[in-house]
Enzyme design. Structure first.
Site, short mmCIF file in Angstrom:
data_model
loop_
_atom_site.label_atom_id
_atom_site.label_comp_id
_atom_site.label_asym_id
_atom_site.label_seq_id
_atom_site.Cartn_x
_atom_site.Cartn_y
_atom_site.Cartn_z
N GLU A 62 45.04 -7.43 29.37
CA GLU A 62 45.50 -6.90 28.08
C GLU A 62 47.00 -6.60 28.05
OE1 GLU A 62 41.96 -4.87 25.86
OE2 GLU A 62 42.52 -3.61 27.56
N HIS A 88 48.42 2.34 27.63
CA HIS A 88 47.14 1.96 27.05
C HIS A 88 46.05 2.66 27.84
CE1 HIS A 88 43.65 -0.02 25.61
NE2 HIS A 88 43.43 -0.69 26.72
#
Lengths: 257, 257, 257, 257
Positions: C101, C120
């Site tokens: 990601e 994140h």
């Protein structure tokens, strides 16, 4: 426990097991080491306390599984791992006591060839859902498997008045029937059972089922509209069969210190 | 505290006690060691903080009990254990201060011959129930005893205006009366008292009463229909009088490290 | 990890990086050291578990950022830090795996020149808000930035059926669009992204976003009228661009022990 | 920190202070040691994180108080303690930075001669009540002082638009006015201030205010009728001015390890 002591305990225990097993594959050492690690990880993460257990299906014999003797999970070493048949009989107990509820494992392995590892736990966050008619729902990708559904096994509905424990094969069969093809089942007034295709995955599912339950309870308390993970999204997410591998490596390293 | 130091402290303390007790049975050493362990376990598990106490009835004299001098539970050693009569008098205090609320113990031992160990605690999870008219209910088999009922002792109803403490025998008698034949009672604006037939069981009940209270609060917040453990199921479950033995062994090992 | 070992790991790693970077500014050593510390702090504080990541923009090249190779944050050392371009390509991977990601980072850096650090995370306290239509609101001055608004990114609305992961640049762009000019965005069924002008600030925001979410959930449960921090008050508070410096010094010291 | 190092740090720091104070009473060494311990205890118990502070009035000069220089509470040593006058000026700063919000302390000491110790905190459990119109109520005897009432200081009502911080004497005066003769006040969008007649008592009150807030929130969530500690019961309980002494001894011992 020192890392070195842990590794020695594992390898020497694996040797002992290799001798006592009739047919023990090359991967047995790793399997036992992972089962010991799984016990300690689940204790470290608070999924298991002094009670509950984790098992793994034998690497070559579908009709056998490995499970610690009756003891607190965080103290388990390789020497404490016993082999069982699907009737819940220990193959070579040598005076070591078995868990009363080993039939949870034997009866699920009997009817679920896809299952290779099982956790039975009393995790505090799961008890409210086990006793409630509010179903567990998937809150995020780390617990996507919850979207497949987590049925509740009510032992009274299955077997009338009991002391709530899965004490024999008949009760184990009833639980396995409630579980069906799902990844987990709650047990009313008791706890839960979680299944998967490997030790890392059943440990990961057990840990994130706990996180998911807490998050769902909190979301409900917010009082707004909740959008759960969809079954279609979950299905895609679950196609990654190594989803907990990074976490597993970290957890295993921690309990090996 | 090192394990060795712990064992030495226990055994030397037991010797000292053996000398000061008029009639001290063979099991006294174990009883004192377990009482020390019980203090430390309840602190480790967050059931007790700096306050609260645990006692055990004397092994041979029904009219005597053992309780630490006034101090924080997690610091208790065998040398800190005093013997009391059922009027709450220390037999051989030698300048050691007694807990103000020792009458909680003396008056319950007086009227409950079945009780051999008592915990008085202020566990945070119990205070909401102690102040509320929502009764504690049994959430799972680990706290099945809750199904027998946990009454609330309101000291104002019993004795009018007080500072909330059980400072004398009269208040202790009132609390014992509220407790009746139950395994535990909540104390409004204060905490709880838990009783059992042994130190391992009273420690286990205290720890799982905490877990049960949190789980019940969470279940209520889910907003659905809750199915609690039935009184009949609990009765069967409680027929196992060693239900916390595996947990006790683990806890004791942890505080002995 | 010993403090000495940590410092050695940082400095030697920084040297290795300095060699592999085409243009590496004088402050790069500090930046890498802070990125390593940020990884460990977020793990220590429970904001990240085995998953999630933190990145920082390159000190001299606006089109580059630094991010650990794919691994658990609490194990990251300076030698694990890779450099990426804004298409999410590692500059000098040398067989080291990248986070799937990483496009969360690359696409936000592309459209937000003010952003110099990104986290994140899947913090458990944020998931209830990510799945709910109840918006996060600012509870106190330590999380004043929340008053600017925390939008929810629903990946299904942006891209239809997915496995919930931000697997490519298109999904990263969609997330960056949802984020807009805000300091953070929730991700439905997934977690959150938090941005700031420095590593200490993005770490501080991530930690206090967690505290704020728990406090807001608790305030809602109280059932009364809530007065949140006003946007005008938050704006004044946020004029202090070093608001987390005291906390950062403490956190960094702790992970360096 | 080793116990020995702690004691040396305290005593040497006390010596340094004794030299710099114009009139320093015999008990000053103890006071500084207790203030250092108070800082560390509040951090250990999670009442303070990197922010917040604790002060004590000078032992002989009513118009002076002691407070650490601007730093994280858990790192404070005796050498970090500064002396202040009631205008918030450090007597002998020697280049050491002062807390921005020291006016919380100075203005309360000015108008409350009974107050000898003050804590300013951002404890997470208090923020929901600080932002809500649901008042804190006394749940049990350990936090009986709450029954005297805990007003909420809304800085906007007192001073219009601010960045929420008590940056000057005028804001300190406004807070002190809200506090009145009460033992504590909540600060909307910010935290709380707690006062008492001694360091052990202000630390005890801060710790049990946290426990009380969590217990009250939980009681409200149960949905039943709550009976809080009565003002009359609390008054009797508070006549014991050493109510936290046993806890204080334990806490101090823990931070001295």
């Amino acid at each position: 426990m020192q890392r070195r002591a842990f590794l020695i305990a594992c390898s020497s225990g694996a040797v002992a097991l290799a001798h006592s097993f009739s047919a023990f594959a090359q991967s047995a050492g790793t399997l036992v080491e992972d089962l010991v690690a799984g016990n300690r990880i689940l204790a470290m993460e608070g999924v298991l306390d002094a009670m509950g257990h984790i098992s793994v299906r034998h690497s070559t014999r579908q009709d056998r599984f490995l499970l610690a003797r009756s003891m607190a999970p965080e103290l388990v070493t390789a020497a404490d791992i016993l082999e069982y048949d699907l009737d819940g009989n220990a193959i070579d107990a040598r005076d070591r006591t078995s868990y009363l509820e080993r039939f949870i494992h034997s009866e699920i392995y009997r009817v679920r060839p896809d299952v290779r590892a099982i956790v039975h736990c009393h995790t505090a966050s799961l008890i409210p859902f086990a006793d409630s008619d509010v179903p567990l729902r998937a809150m995020y990708h780390m617990a996507a498997f919850v979207a497949e559904g987590v049925p509740v096994f009510d032992i009274r509905a299955a077997a009338g008045l009991t002391d709530l424990l899965v004490r024999d094969a008949a009760l184990g069969k009833a639980l396995a029937k409630s579980l069906g093809q799902k990844p987990a089942a709650l047990m009313r007034g008791h706890g839960a059972v979680v299944v998967a295709g490997s030790i890392p995955n059943v440990v990961g599912r057990s840990i994130y089922l706990d996180v998911n339950a807490k998050a769902q309870a909190q979301a409900i308390a917010l009082g707004g509209k909740i959008t759960y993970v969809g079954a279609d999204e979950a299905k895609l997410r679950m196609s990654d069969t190594n989803e907990y591998s990074r976490a597993w490596d970290l957890w295993k390293r921690k309990v090996s210190r």
